[in-house]
Motif scaffolding. Structure first.
Motif, PDB file in Angstrom:
ATOM      1  N   ALA A 472       0.838  -1.199   0.000  1.00 27.00           N
ATOM      2  CA  ALA A 472       0.000   0.000   0.000  1.00 27.00           C
ATOM      3  C   ALA A 472       0.870   1.245   0.000  1.00 27.00           C
ATOM      4  N   VAL A 473       0.271   2.360  -0.446  1.00 23.00           N
ATOM      5  CA  VAL A 473       0.965   3.646  -0.398  1.00 23.00           C
ATOM      6  C   VAL A 473       0.255   4.504   0.646  1.00 23.00           C
ATOM      7  N   VAL A 474       1.029   4.985   1.625  1.00 25.34           N
ATOM      8  CA  VAL A 474       0.406   5.701   2.745  1.00 25.34           C
ATOM      9  C   VAL A 474       1.038   7.072   2.967  1.00 25.34           C
ATOM     10  N   ASN A 475       0.298   7.943   3.664  1.00 27.84           N
ATOM     11  CA  ASN A 475       0.850   9.258   4.018  1.00 27.84           C
ATOM     12  C   ASN A 475       1.580   9.167   5.359  1.00 27.84           C
ATOM     13  N   GLU A 476       2.022  10.332   5.855  1.00 24.43           N
ATOM     14  CA  GLU A 476       2.817  10.353   7.098  1.00 24.43           C
ATOM     15  C   GLU A 476       2.074   9.714   8.274  1.00 24.43           C
ATOM     16  N   ARG A 477       0.754   9.763   8.221  1.00 25.61           N
ATOM     17  CA  ARG A 477      -0.026   9.197   9.333  1.00 25.61           C
ATOM     18  C   ARG A 477      -0.336   7.715   9.130  1.00 25.61           C
ATOM     19  N   GLY A 478       0.133   7.177   8.034  1.00 24.94           N
ATOM     20  CA  GLY A 478      -0.083   5.759   7.793  1.00 24.94           C
ATOM     21  C   GLY A 478      -1.412   5.463   7.109  1.00 24.94           C
ATOM     22  N   GLU A 479      -2.108   6.520   6.650  1.00 19.62           N
ATOM     23  CA  GLU A 479      -3.388   6.284   5.968  1.00 19.62           C
ATOM     24  C   GLU A 479      -3.131   6.095   4.483  1.00 19.62           C
ATOM     25  N   GLU A 480      -3.880   5.174   3.904  1.00 17.73           N
ATOM     26  CA  GLU A 480      -3.715   4.905   2.477  1.00 17.73           C
ATOM     27  C   GLU A 480      -4.123   6.153   1.692  1.00 17.73           C
ATOM     28  N   VAL A 481      -3.318   6.534   0.726  1.00 11.04           N
ATOM     29  CA  VAL A 481      -3.632   7.746  -0.047  1.00 11.04           C
ATOM     30  C   VAL A 481      -4.449   7.370  -1.279  1.00 11.04           C
ATOM     31  N   GLY A 482      -5.075   8.377  -1.874  1.00  9.56           N
ATOM     32  CA  GLY A 482      -5.917   8.133  -3.043  1.00  9.56           C
ATOM     33  C   GLY A 482      -5.097   7.968  -4.309  1.00  9.56           C
ATOM     34  N   ALA A 483      -5.815   7.778  -5.427  1.00  2.05           N
ATOM     35  CA  ALA A 483      -5.154   7.571  -6.711  1.00  2.05           C
ATOM     36  C   ALA A 483      -4.264   8.757  -7.059  1.00  2.05           C
ATOM     37  N   ASN A 484      -3.088   8.447  -7.556  1.00  3.78           N
ATOM     38  CA  ASN A 484      -2.125   9.436  -8.043  1.00  3.78           C
ATOM     39  C   ASN A 484      -1.598  10.417  -7.007  1.00  3.78           C
ATOM     40  N   TYR A 513      12.555  -0.892  10.127  1.00  5.15           N
ATOM     41  CA  TYR A 513      11.509  -1.347   9.214  1.00  5.15           C
ATOM     42  C   TYR A 513      10.102  -1.317   9.779  1.00  5.15           C
ATOM     43  N   TRP A 514       9.974  -1.369  11.103  1.00  5.94           N
ATOM     44  CA  TRP A 514       8.648  -1.640  11.660  1.00  5.94           C
ATOM     45  C   TRP A 514       8.153  -0.604  12.646  1.00  5.94           C
ATOM     46  N   SER A 515       8.933   0.457  12.875  1.00  3.30           N
ATOM     47  CA  SER A 515       8.520   1.365  13.941  1.00  3.30           C
ATOM     48  C   SER A 515       7.704   2.551  13.420  1.00  3.30           C
ATOM     49  N   GLU A 516       7.955   2.994  12.205  1.00  6.43           N
ATOM     50  CA  GLU A 516       7.240   4.184  11.731  1.00  6.43           C
ATOM     51  C   GLU A 516       5.736   3.921  11.670  1.00  6.43           C
ATOM     52  N   PHE A 517       5.377   2.773  11.106  1.00  2.00           N
ATOM     53  CA  PHE A 517       3.962   2.359  11.114  1.00  2.00           C
ATOM     54  C   PHE A 517       3.925   1.002  11.793  1.00  2.00           C
ATOM     55  N   LYS A 518       3.506   0.979  13.016  1.00  2.00           N
ATOM     56  CA  LYS A 518       3.645  -0.212  13.842  1.00  2.00           C
ATOM     57  C   LYS A 518       3.084  -1.473  13.173  1.00  2.00           C
ATOM     58  N   GLY A 519       3.924  -2.493  13.135  1.00  6.73           N
ATOM     59  CA  GLY A 519       3.470  -3.764  12.588  1.00  6.73           C
ATOM     60  C   GLY A 519       3.391  -3.804  11.073  1.00  6.73           C
ATOM     61  N   ARG A 520       3.821  -2.717  10.421  1.00  6.42           N
ATOM     62  CA  ARG A 520       3.841  -2.691   8.960  1.00  6.42           C
ATOM     63  C   ARG A 520       5.271  -2.464   8.490  1.00  6.42           C
ATOM     64  N   TYR A 521       5.596  -3.095   7.384  1.00  5.19           N
ATOM     65  CA  TYR A 521       6.973  -3.033   6.895  1.00  5.19           C
ATOM     66  C   TYR A 521       7.175  -1.778   6.047  1.00  5.19           C
ATOM     67  N   LEU A 522       8.166  -0.989   6.442  1.00  9.52           N
ATOM     68  CA  LEU A 522       8.487   0.244   5.705  1.00  9.52           C
ATOM     69  C   LEU A 522       9.566  -0.079   4.673  1.00  9.52           C
ATOM     70  N   THR A 523       9.250   0.142   3.398  1.00 11.21           N
ATOM     71  CA  THR A 523      10.211  -0.257   2.362  1.00 11.21           C
ATOM     72  C   THR A 523      11.332   0.755   2.174  1.00 11.21           C
ATOM     73  N   GLY A 524      11.050   2.032   2.519  1.00 15.44           N
ATOM     74  CA  GLY A 524      12.043   3.078   2.251  1.00 15.44           C
ATOM     75  C   GLY A 524      11.884   3.683   0.866  1.00 15.44           C
ATOM     76  N   ASP A 525      10.909   3.194   0.104  1.00 20.82           N
ATOM     77  CA  ASP A 525      10.667   3.730  -1.236  1.00 20.82           C
ATOM     78  C   ASP A 525       9.410   4.609  -1.232  1.00 20.82           C
TER      79      ASP A 525
END
Ligand code: WTA
Length: 669
Positions: A472-484, A513-525
């Motif tokens: 998924a693609v998320v914003n700083e708060r970890g919420e999924e962002v909309g198209a584009n 890898y796991w602290s910015e969004f707890k329990g989710r893997y941060l790819t760095g991309d």
């Protein structure tokens, strides 16, 4: 033929979203890409996954019930003892196939020996000077068993760490498989890395043995591998034994009591070696990769899950058939070499082609000559290579018959749509699907990718997530962002081939890898998804550069620079580069007694080469009187990036400590 069809126009807001994201993250982004290429009917008919609808159905199931999906796939592997539980997930620690026991080399070799594949080519190899070797599954099995006994004879046991510092020759695969056969943990160090890099990796992994060659070939010259090893080991390390394969015949020193010849050792042992059963979570390898701090991270992969990840992706992404000749052009020293030169193709019983040398040796058509000579059917290479071929000119390609190719792959960095189109037309003759595969050392196997018979492709997009991968693609708060809308690329569920930890540093693993969004893997991309849900990877958003498809940590290069006696401070940033994706620019301040000179620039570049390896040498060294810093003393890299790429500094400079620094830096050019 693949037919381009047009896709709906993207909303005009899109461009500004991307620009905003690009500004925030300093990541370049692509223009709107409208071309869509549907899988050809004939290709789809024969493929394992034949339509978008079929992909979507399996994908939905695999996300709803990942354990059911992965268990079904895992049944196709050879287990010495069946598992009791598919997954134990205590974020961020995953255990896959608990209770199960298996051996990776048995899955790559022994299980192909019962039928006709016994006499099928497992590895077809060509050396840079032109030697050719073919090893059937039976022959490779024998070599691996024989060498596994050499490891045992040299007191290497289950769980011991072994460094492999070899070029892309069959012995690299043999050494890796032999380690796996006895449960030893290998750590391959890329042959282009220097003595210091080897020493760091030995120290971090606590390796007790090292496997190398006297030398290897690169653009006609001999790379003195053993010599580098001698430097790495001088001063004492944990390595007790060095096994040396005779490859280039260059003169070397053999240290009495420590160094032994590969071919001589074979004489003392037989070629019978049963694959030991290891637990599914038994460590398979450590591979060092750059992160955003100075020290490379030892990414740890374990046996069962990793094997399953490469097996499934090899099967569905490359849709490999028995009659295929699969050529992944990566060096064995990188994760792509591990997963798709060695382990992936062999697990499937496919034929893998290995080439030792440079793509332009002796001339820029070496790759196309190899494709023609062996009739390669699947080619998997990197955008940086593709861009180099474009520069070298189509004539080199046109000299050769590439009609055997049926599928093309790309990996390592975002592929720009123009390079994609060239690859498609000039190499693929307009008939081969392109799988642009996104993944990382940490993910072990391909994560976001087209399936060639099912998913329509768009030049520059890695398209959709692989089965079981909840991206998924998320914003700083970890919420999924909309198209584009741009954001951070994360993975929301564990997957079998994920890294298990950073070797010896559990805390860094959790934090990174796991602290910015707890329990989710941060790819760095950074990435965005378009209206069709397609992923467009924009590039790294941390302090990691991607230079010619190789990951380099800016702080690693900075540490090397400040280790030089005349350097006071250094800041390294990336600048967009047409060929390499990114180029390395170093801003350096000197100690009081030192004065800037062209000679010193060259010396600093070499200094980085010695400490890390030639790939990390800065393309440009700029001397500065001071570096731009915030009031709290943090170097403002964003400004340096803008200066390095020749732009005017546009962003927020309100926290800048000393404005005159900025003026001076901009003048310097
Ligand atoms: C980048 C290589 C865009 C990305 C397998 C990732 C890509 C890093 C792609 C991992 C792709 C790899 N499109 N970017 N198809 N493939 N990358 O660990 O930034 O050497 O995070 O693994 O390469 O590099 P690594």
């Amino acid at each position: 033929m693949l037919q381009p069809t047009s896709c709906p126009r993207l909303p005009s807001a899109f461009a500004s979203d991307i620009r905003n994201f690009a500004m925030e993250t300093n990541i370049e982004s692509y223009l709107i890409e409208k071309r869509v290429f549907k899988p050809a009917k004939e290709f789809a008919k024969k493929a394992r996954i034949k339509s978008l609808a079929q992909y979507q159905k399996i994908y939905r199931e695999s996300i709803r019930r990942p354990e059911t999906f992965w268990a079904r796939e895992a049944k196709e592997l050879t287990w010495q003892k069946p598992w009791k539980k598919v997954l134990d997930w205590k974020a961020p620690f995953a255990k896959w196939f608990i209770g199960g026991q298996l051996n990776l080399s048995e899955n790559c070799l022994d299980r192909h020996l019962n039928g006709w594949r016994r006499n099928k080519a497992a590895i077809i190899w060509e050396g840079e000077p032109g030697e050719k070797r073919t090893l059937t599954y039976q022959q490779l099995h024998r070599e691996v068993c024989h060498f596994a006994n050499v490891l045992k004879r040299n007191r290497i046991r289950k769980g011991d760490r072994v460094i492999i510092y070899l070029p892309t020759i069959p012995e690299a695969a043999i050494a890796m498989l032999a380690c796996a056969r006895i449960g030893a943990v290998h750590s391959v160090v890329f042959g282009g890395f220097s003595a210091d890099s080897i020493r760091d990796r030995i120290a971090d992994s606590g390796a007790i043995a090292l496997i190398t060659a006297d030398g290897s070939y690169r653009r006609g010259a001999v790379v003195p591998l053993k010599n580098n090893v001698d430097h790495a080991l001088s001063g004492g390390t944990t390595v007790k034994r060095v096994i040396v394969f005779k490859r280039a015949g260059n003169e070397i020193h053999m240290e009495e009591g420590r160094d032994v010849w590969w071919h001589r050792e074979l004489e003392y042992v037989d070629a019978n070696c049963e694959p030991i059963a290891v637990a599914s979570e038994h460590p398979l390898y450590i591979l060092y990769t750059s992160g955003s701090t100075g020290k490379p991270k030892g990414i740890l992969h374990t046996t069962g899950g990793y094997l399953l990840g490469i097996y499934s992706t090899m099967k569905y992404v490359f849709d490999v058939r028995d009659e295929d000749l699969f050529w992944c052009t990566a060096d064995v020293g990188w994760v792509t070499g591990h997963s798709y030169v060695v382990y992936g193709p062999l697990t499937l019983g496919a034929t893998t082609l290995m080439y030792e040398g440079a793509p332009n040796w002796p001339e820029p058509d070496r790759f196309w000559k190899i494709v023609e000579d062996y009739r390669v059917t699947i080619l998997y290479t990197a955008p940086t290579a593709i861009r180099a071929f474009i520069r070298w000119g189509d004539d080199w390609v046109k000299k050769h018959d590439l009609s055997s190719l049926r599928l093309l792959g790309s990996v390592g960095e975002p592929i720009n749509p123009e390079a994609w189109m060239w690859y498609h037309k000039t190499i693929g003759g307009g008939r081969c699907p392109i799988v642009d595969t996104w993944w990382q050392t940490e993910t072990g196997a391909i994560m976001i990718t087209p399936l060639p018979g099912a998913i329509p492709t768009k030049p520059g997009s890695a398209t959709l997530a692989f089965f079981g991968v909840d991206a998924a693609v998320v914003n700083e708060r970890g919420e999924e962002v909309g198209a584009n809308v741009g954001g951070k690329l994360i993975i929301r569920k564990p997957w079998p081939s994920m890294l298990r930890t950073i070797y010896g540093d559990q805390e860094r693993y959790q934090k990174q890898y796991w602290s910015e969004f707890k329990g989710r893997y941060l790819t760095g991309d950074g990435a965005r998804r378009d209206r069709d849900g397609y992923f467009w990877i924009v590039g790294r958003i941390d302090d990691v550069l991607n230079v010619a498809g190789h990951r380099l940590g800016t702080s690693e290069i900075e540490s090397a620079l400040v280790a030089h006696t005349q350097v006071e401070e250094a800041a390294v940033v990336g600048r967009p580069d047409e060929m390499k994706g990114q180029a390395v620019v170093a801003f350096v301040t000197l100690k009081g007694s030192a004065s800037p000179s062209t000679r010193l620039k060259a010396e600093l570049r070499d200094h980085v080469g010695i400490h890390i390896g030639a790939i990390a040498k800065p393309d440009e060294v700029r001397f500065a009187e001071a570096l731009p810093k915030t009031r709290s003393g943090k170097i403002m890299r964003r400004l340096l990036k803008e200066i390095a790429s020749g732009q005017n500094v546009t962003g927020d400079t309100t926290t800048l400590e000393d404005f005159s620094v900025l003026a001076k830096l901009s003048e310097e050019e």
